[in-house]
Design an enzyme around this catalytic site. Structure first.
Site, PDB file in Angstrom:
ATOM      1  N   ASP A 106       0.868  -1.180   0.000  1.00 47.39           N
ATOM      2  CA  ASP A 106       0.000   0.000   0.000  1.00 47.39           C
ATOM      3  C   ASP A 106       0.909   1.235   0.000  1.00 47.39           C
ATOM      4  O   ASP A 106       1.376   1.649  -1.053  1.00 47.39           O
ATOM      5  CB  ASP A 106      -0.890  -0.109   1.253  1.00 47.39           C
ATOM      6  CG  ASP A 106      -1.917   0.988   1.392  1.00 47.39           C
ATOM      7  OD1 ASP A 106      -2.235   1.649   0.398  1.00 47.39           O
ATOM      8  OD2 ASP A 106      -2.424   1.196   2.511  1.00 47.39           O
ATOM      9  N   LYS A 109       5.465   1.368   3.331  1.00 53.78           N
ATOM     10  CA  LYS A 109       6.237   1.632   4.549  1.00 53.78           C
ATOM     11  C   LYS A 109       6.681   0.359   5.270  1.00 53.78           C
ATOM     12  O   LYS A 109       7.817   0.266   5.737  1.00 53.78           O
ATOM     13  CB  LYS A 109       5.405   2.511   5.500  1.00 53.78           C
ATOM     14  CG  LYS A 109       6.181   2.927   6.719  1.00 53.78           C
ATOM     15  CD  LYS A 109       5.479   4.020   7.498  1.00 53.78           C
ATOM     16  CE  LYS A 109       6.370   4.452   8.651  1.00 53.78           C
ATOM     17  NZ  LYS A 109       5.945   5.689   9.271  1.00 53.78           N
ATOM     18  N   ASP A 162      -7.781  -9.189   5.567  1.00 56.34           N
ATOM     19  CA  ASP A 162      -8.910  -9.030   6.484  1.00 56.34           C
ATOM     20  C   ASP A 162      -9.368  -7.579   6.588  1.00 56.34           C
ATOM     21  O   ASP A 162      -8.664  -6.652   6.207  1.00 56.34           O
ATOM     22  CB  ASP A 162      -8.506  -9.488   7.891  1.00 56.34           C
ATOM     23  CG  ASP A 162      -7.589  -8.474   8.575  1.00 56.34           C
ATOM     24  OD1 ASP A 162      -6.618  -8.026   7.927  1.00 56.34           O
ATOM     25  OD2 ASP A 162      -7.842  -8.106   9.729  1.00 56.34           O
TER      26      ASP A 162
HETATM   27  P1  5GP Z   1       1.942  -0.557   3.751  1.00 55.66           P
HETATM   28  O1  5GP Z   1       3.022  -0.553   4.779  1.00 55.66           O
HETATM   29  O2  5GP Z   1       2.437  -0.903   2.355  1.00 55.66           O
HETATM   30  O3  5GP Z   1       1.173   0.739   3.757  1.00 55.66           O
HETATM   31  O4  5GP Z   1       0.861  -1.610   4.192  1.00 55.66           O
HETATM   32  C1  5GP Z   1       1.091  -2.960   4.058  1.00 55.66           C
HETATM   33  C2  5GP Z   1       0.130  -3.779   4.887  1.00 55.66           C
HETATM   34  O5  5GP Z   1      -1.094  -3.097   5.155  1.00 55.66           O
HETATM   35  C3  5GP Z   1      -0.270  -5.010   4.107  1.00 55.66           C
HETATM   36  O6  5GP Z   1       0.612  -6.075   4.350  1.00 55.66           O
HETATM   37  C4  5GP Z   1      -1.655  -5.291   4.620  1.00 55.66           C
HETATM   38  O7  5GP Z   1      -1.593  -6.072   5.777  1.00 55.66           O
HETATM   39  C5  5GP Z   1      -2.200  -3.931   4.968  1.00 55.66           C
HETATM   40  N1  5GP Z   1      -3.065  -3.386   3.882  1.00 55.66           N
HETATM   41  C6  5GP Z   1      -2.761  -2.421   3.000  1.00 55.66           C
HETATM   42  N2  5GP Z   1      -3.770  -2.170   2.168  1.00 55.66           N
HETATM   43  C7  5GP Z   1      -4.766  -3.022   2.518  1.00 55.66           C
HETATM   44  C8  5GP Z   1      -6.093  -3.275   2.007  1.00 55.66           C
HETATM   45  O8  5GP Z   1      -6.594  -2.671   1.042  1.00 55.66           O
HETATM   46  N3  5GP Z   1      -6.791  -4.247   2.638  1.00 55.66           N
HETATM   47  C9  5GP Z   1      -6.309  -4.958   3.691  1.00 55.66           C
HETATM   48  N4  5GP Z   1      -7.093  -5.877   4.203  1.00 55.66           N
HETATM   49  N5  5GP Z   1      -5.067  -4.751   4.201  1.00 55.66           N
HETATM   50  C10 5GP Z   1      -4.316  -3.793   3.612  1.00 55.66           C
END
Ligand code: 5GP
Length: 177
Positions: A106, A109, A162
């Site tokens: 996403d 980070k 989830d």
């Molecule tokens: P980042 O650090 O890239 O912002 O977030 C990564 C983590 O956030 C992913 O491994 C996941 O667990 C959670 N995440 C990010 N986007 C989503 C989404 O659209 N749905 C869900 N269920 N989890 C998300």
């Protein structure tokens, strides 16, 4: 299009089971070619990546190892941003061909903050396989080597992912309406 409810929110089907499995098969095919004779270690990040890791691993025809670790930075619908330390990383990564298996990138980070920890152990190579990527949301520079689907910046559930603990068992991936 079937609409489902998880907790208080409504979601619609976004990727069917067939579409997901076909793409996972293609990724495994690429990995089979790229890692022939290399015996990679896959590090799957719990909880969200368990289905992707399992389906992908089943399609591998090369020798490969798999371990699961836990890091979390997400609460509810928005990333909390803070990366909790990893649990379960016991393997010595020195000189290993490592592939991180992540459900979704996403903001980026979580992985961006975690990678130095792995690189510190001097693996021979370090690549990332992410089932889903939200390019519009990504703020941290990450090279994603295998990507299942590039998706819009909308919250998704299912196939391991989830919403506040529920929805992981869904075979399809659903998008927030
Ligand atoms: P980042 O650090 O890239 O912002 O977030 C990564 C983590 O956030 C992913 O491994 C996941 O667990 C959670 N995440 C990010 N986007 C989503 C989404 O659209 N749905 C869900 N269920 N989890 C998300």
């Amino acid at each position: 299009m079937p609409v489902i409810k998880v907790h208080d929110k409504s979601f619609e089907t976004y990727l069917s089971e067939e579409t997901i499995l076909q793409r996972v098969k293609e990724i495994a095919g690429d990995i089979n070619k790229d890692y022939a004779g290399k015996r990679p270690l896959f590090i799957a990040i719990l909880n969200g990546s368990f289905m992707f890791a399992s389906d992908m691993f089943k399609q591998l025809t090369i020798e490969a190892e798999l371990c699961f670790i836990k890091l979390a930075s997400y609460k509810g619908l928005k990333s909390s941003g803070s990366v909790v330390t990893s649990i379960g990383l016991e393997d010595d990564l020195f000189d290993k061909e490592v592939v991180i298996v992540e459900d979704i990138v996403d903001t980026g980070k979580t992985l961006y903050n975690f990678l130095p920890k792995l690189l510190h152990q001097q693996p021979k190579s370090l690549k990332i396989a992410a089932l889903l990527h939200k390019p519009e949301a990504t703020e941290y520079p990450l090279e994603l080597n295998y990507i299942g689907f590039r998706i819009p910046n909308k919250f998704v559930v299912g196939y391991g992912l989830d919403y506040d603990g529920l929805g992981r068992n869904l075979k399809e991936i659903y998008q927030l309406i």
